[in-house]
Scaffold this active site. Structure first.
Site, PDB file in Angstrom:
ATOM      1  N   LYS A  18      38.428  10.917 -70.188  1.00  0.00           N
ATOM      2  CA  LYS A  18      37.015  11.094 -70.538  1.00  0.00           C
ATOM      3  C   LYS A  18      36.682  10.265 -71.784  1.00  0.00           C
ATOM      4  CE  LYS A  18      33.769  14.682 -71.877  1.00  0.00           C
ATOM      5  NZ  LYS A  18      33.629  16.040 -72.376  1.00  0.00           N
TER       6      LYS A  18
ATOM      7  N   ASP B 142      24.962  -0.819 -55.364  1.00  0.00           N
ATOM      8  CA  ASP B 142      25.254  -2.254 -55.295  1.00  0.00           C
ATOM      9  C   ASP B 142      26.305  -2.675 -56.314  1.00  0.00           C
ATOM     10  OD1 ASP B 142      23.595  -3.062 -53.182  1.00  0.00           O
ATOM     11  OD2 ASP B 142      21.833  -2.883 -54.468  1.00  0.00           O
TER      12      ASP B 142
ATOM     13  N   ASN C 210      22.620   7.898 -57.202  1.00  0.00           N
ATOM     14  CA  ASN C 210      21.170   7.867 -56.939  1.00  0.00           C
ATOM     15  C   ASN C 210      20.787   9.200 -56.288  1.00  0.00           C
ATOM     16  OD1 ASN C 210      21.332   7.665 -53.924  1.00  0.00           O
ATOM     17  ND2 ASN C 210      22.495   5.843 -54.485  1.00  0.00           N
TER      18      ASN C 210
ATOM     19  N   LYS D 239      15.807  -8.559 -45.624  1.00  0.00           N
ATOM     20  CA  LYS D 239      17.108  -7.910 -45.368  1.00  0.00           C
ATOM     21  C   LYS D 239      17.455  -7.966 -43.874  1.00  0.00           C
ATOM     22  CE  LYS D 239      17.053  -4.898 -49.372  1.00  0.00           C
ATOM     23  NZ  LYS D 239      16.749  -3.624 -49.989  1.00  0.00           N
TER      24      LYS D 239
ATOM     25  N   PHE E 133      18.479   0.252 -43.325  1.00  0.00           N
ATOM     26  CA  PHE E 133      17.322   0.836 -44.007  1.00  0.00           C
ATOM     27  C   PHE E 133      16.995  -0.081 -45.185  1.00  0.00           C
ATOM     28  CE2 PHE E 133      16.071   5.304 -42.967  1.00  0.00           C
ATOM     29  CZ  PHE E 133      16.830   5.447 -41.815  1.00  0.00           C
TER      30      PHE E 133
ATOM     31  N   LYS F 158      20.925  -9.967 -43.191  1.00  0.00           N
ATOM     32  CA  LYS F 158      22.092  -9.168 -42.809  1.00  0.00           C
ATOM     33  C   LYS F 158      22.307  -9.135 -41.284  1.00  0.00           C
ATOM     34  CE  LYS F 158      21.605  -6.300 -46.965  1.00  0.00           C
ATOM     35  NZ  LYS F 158      22.077  -5.104 -47.677  1.00  0.00           N
TER      36      LYS F 158
HETATM   37  O1  PMT Z   1      19.241  10.815 -48.291  1.00  0.00           O
HETATM   38  P1  PMT Z   1      17.781  11.204 -48.405  1.00  0.00           P
HETATM   39  O2  PMT Z   1      17.490  12.034 -49.635  1.00  0.00           O
HETATM   40  O3  PMT Z   1      17.254  11.836 -47.137  1.00  0.00           O
HETATM   41  O4  PMT Z   1      16.924   9.868 -48.625  1.00  0.00           O
HETATM   42  C1  PMT Z   1      16.806   8.941 -47.585  1.00  0.00           C
HETATM   43  C2  PMT Z   1      16.941   7.491 -48.093  1.00  0.00           C
HETATM   44  C3  PMT Z   1      15.788   7.160 -49.025  1.00  0.00           C
HETATM   45  C4  PMT Z   1      18.280   7.322 -48.840  1.00  0.00           C
HETATM   46  C5  PMT Z   1      16.927   6.583 -46.811  1.00  0.00           C
HETATM   47  O5  PMT Z   1      15.734   6.797 -46.106  1.00  0.00           O
HETATM   48  C6  PMT Z   1      17.041   5.114 -47.178  1.00  0.00           C
HETATM   49  O6  PMT Z   1      16.070   4.426 -47.435  1.00  0.00           O
HETATM   50  N1  PMT Z   1      18.316   4.596 -47.187  1.00  0.00           N
HETATM   51  C7  PMT Z   1      18.664   3.248 -47.624  1.00  0.00           C
HETATM   52  C8  PMT Z   1      18.905   3.226 -49.104  1.00  0.00           C
HETATM   53  C9  PMT Z   1      19.360   1.890 -49.613  1.00  0.00           C
HETATM   54  O7  PMT Z   1      20.412   1.801 -50.173  1.00  0.00           O
HETATM   55  O8  PMT Z   1      18.546   0.896 -49.375  1.00  0.00           O
HETATM   56  P2  PMT Z   1      18.806  -0.649 -49.856  1.00  0.00           P
HETATM   57  O9  PMT Z   1      17.522  -1.333 -49.577  1.00  0.00           O
HETATM   58  O10 PMT Z   1      19.353  -0.669 -51.242  1.00  0.00           O
HETATM   59  O11 PMT Z   1      19.929  -1.177 -48.882  1.00  0.00           O
HETATM   60  C10 PMT Z   1      19.625  -1.875 -47.677  1.00  0.00           C
HETATM   61  C11 PMT Z   1      20.614  -1.509 -46.596  1.00  0.00           C
HETATM   62  O12 PMT Z   1      21.898  -2.025 -46.925  1.00  0.00           O
HETATM   63  C12 PMT Z   1      20.795  -0.009 -46.354  1.00  0.00           C
HETATM   64  O13 PMT Z   1      20.934   0.202 -44.974  1.00  0.00           O
HETATM   65  C13 PMT Z   1      22.093   0.303 -47.095  1.00  0.00           C
HETATM   66  O14 PMT Z   1      22.789   1.384 -46.462  1.00  0.00           O
HETATM   67  C14 PMT Z   1      22.863  -1.010 -46.933  1.00  0.00           C
HETATM   68  N2  PMT Z   1      23.777  -1.324 -48.053  1.00  0.00           N
HETATM   69  C15 PMT Z   1      23.294  -1.481 -49.309  1.00  0.00           C
HETATM   70  C16 PMT Z   1      24.154  -1.828 -50.331  1.00  0.00           C
HETATM   71  C17 PMT Z   1      25.526  -2.004 -50.052  1.00  0.00           C
HETATM   72  N3  PMT Z   1      26.374  -2.324 -51.009  1.00  0.00           N
HETATM   73  N4  PMT Z   1      25.974  -1.833 -48.798  1.00  0.00           N
HETATM   74  C18 PMT Z   1      25.124  -1.509 -47.794  1.00  0.00           C
HETATM   75  O15 PMT Z   1      25.552  -1.356 -46.636  1.00  0.00           O
END
Ligand code: PMT
Length: 401
Positions: free
Chosen positions: A286, A276, A207, A336, A322, A340
């Protein structure tokens, strides 16, 4: 809170604004010591700063007027914060090269205090790759750089390079002084950047996360006295100074690194954009078009949800997630937060202009598990990081009072 600021003034046209900064700081009870470069004294007389600060102004490393002390060492030792404004391309270049050929650069070399630069110059000079690379180098050594504002410049061009307005610079410095060591001795575990989920040795799913938000949090927590471990997916960013950096590639590697360092953390902040899903199978070689038809089907399996795993065993830790969303921002973030077991979630609408992935700014809302929601304005990620950490400190203090 009032402390001692060493204000380094260089020879840029924005020096006239710094006169107001010096007097604004003094009005707030801050002791301001001014060191001017030779070029700065051609634009504003030292007497102006002397009158406004009530302190003698230093311009010369070879002065004989300070009995019993070596000025660059005394000034360097006494400062709580060193601020250089305007920071010209020249001083940025000298500091990045480790030069000390005048009083200001020798003070910076000799100080243990945090050093903050407010670059201000013509837009082409600011964007020059040499200047940008010098700023990156200074960042990697722990210097704090406050981005210049955009607008009309003294030369008539329009672009980024203006020193922010004096009230803004003054309040930035006052806030910075108030935040010094306010997060000591907390131990932070922060994640940043994307993960890469390989399909074959040369292809992966990922991403656009640049890592900037997480790196800004790590640098700010360190500057404020925190002990920081940063687990980072692949980024182009220089390692933040003073931070223990652990590089990982995939979600599973990130999970292992986070779980390994979890026991020695008080606050966990998960800014990383973790995939995810990952391909069920990684091809050893490859993938060749000749071996497939017009379409190819990838089977995907779930990655571990690191945040949920920490939530289930967080103990006394403060856990911040986040939520990067493209719709129903607050509903999804709140879900979330609850699912969580988070203490706080930073809701990020990643479709909003200037916000989210791979930009220098962000606009977030902070939701805490007591239902309180704080809406923050658009700001540079460094500033947003400080606001998030302010919220963290507040929750931590309220819990431990
Ligand atoms: O890196 P930049 O370019 O500065 O951009 C910043 C950002 C947009 C990446 C950041 O501000 C942000 O929003 N980060 C969270 C991205 C994310 O994966 O969001 P989510 O809503 O999919 O996940 C929710 C939370 O679970 C997040 O804290 C994530 O780290 C965590 N997660 C998600 C999936 C997973 N398998 N394990 C996790 O721990």
């Amino acid at each position: 809170m009032p402390g001692k600021v060493l204000l380094g003034v260089c020879g840029g046209i924005a020096v006239y604004k710094v006169v107001s900064v010096a007097s604004g700081l003094r009005r707030q009870g801050i002791d301001v010591q001014v060191v001017m470069t030779e070029a700065a004294t051609r634009l504003v007389a030292p007497l102006t700063f002397q009158t406004l600060t009530g302190n003698r102004v230093y311009t010369d490393i070879f002065t004989t007027e300070q009995p019993g002390g070596v000025p660059h060492i005394t000034l360097a030792q006494e400062a709580d914060l060193v601020v250089i404004a305007p920071a010209t391309a020249n001083v940025i270049g000298k500091l990045a090269a480790g030069l000390g050929d005048d009083l200001l650069t020798t003070v910076v070399l000799a100080t243990k205090a945090p050093v903050v630069l407010f670059p201000a110059m013509n837009v082409n000079m600011f964007q020059n790759p040499v200047v940008q690379s010098n700023l990156d180098r200074l960042r990697s050594f722990g210097f704090e750089i406050v981005a210049p504002a955009s607008g009309e410049l003294a030369c008539g061009q329009v672009g980024q390079g203006r020193l922010p307005e004096p009230e803004h610079v003054t309040s930035w410095i006052v806030d910075r002084l108030a935040r010094r060591q306010d997060l000591a001795p907390l131990r932070f575990l922060i994640t940043a950047g994307p993960t890469r989920e390989h399909i074959d040795p040369v292809r992966f799913l990922s991403n656009p996360s640049s890592g900037r938000m997480g790196y800004a949090l790590a640098a700010a927590a360190h500057h404020r006295g925190g002990n920081v471990t940063l687990v980072s997916g692949p980024t182009e960013l220089p390692p933040p100074a003073g931070v223990k950096l652990i590089n990982v590639t995939s979600a599973r590697q990130m999970r292992d690194a986070v779980m390994e360092h979890l026991p020695e953390s008080d606050v966990v902040i998960k800014a990383a954009a973790v995939a995810d899903y990952r391909p069920a199978q990684v091809e050893a070689q490859k993938i060749k078009k000749s071996e497939h038809g017009e379409t190819i089907t990838l089977e995907m399996v779930r990655n571990p949800d690191i945040l949920a795993e920490i939530g289930a065993q967080k103990g006394q830790r403060l856990l911040v997630g986040f939520a990067a969303e493209t719709r129903n921002l607050m509903e999804n973030a709140a879900a979330k937060l609850q699912a969580k077991h988070l203490d706080m979630i930073v809701a990020n609408d990643v479709r909003e202009a200037g916000s989210g992935f791979a930009v220098a700014t962000n606009r977030v809302r902070i939701l805490t598990n007591d239902g309180h929601c704080q809406e923050l304005p658009l700001g540079p990620k460094e500033q947003v990081a400080d606001w998030i950490l302010d919220a963290v400190r507040k929750v931590w203090q309220s819990r431990n009072d």
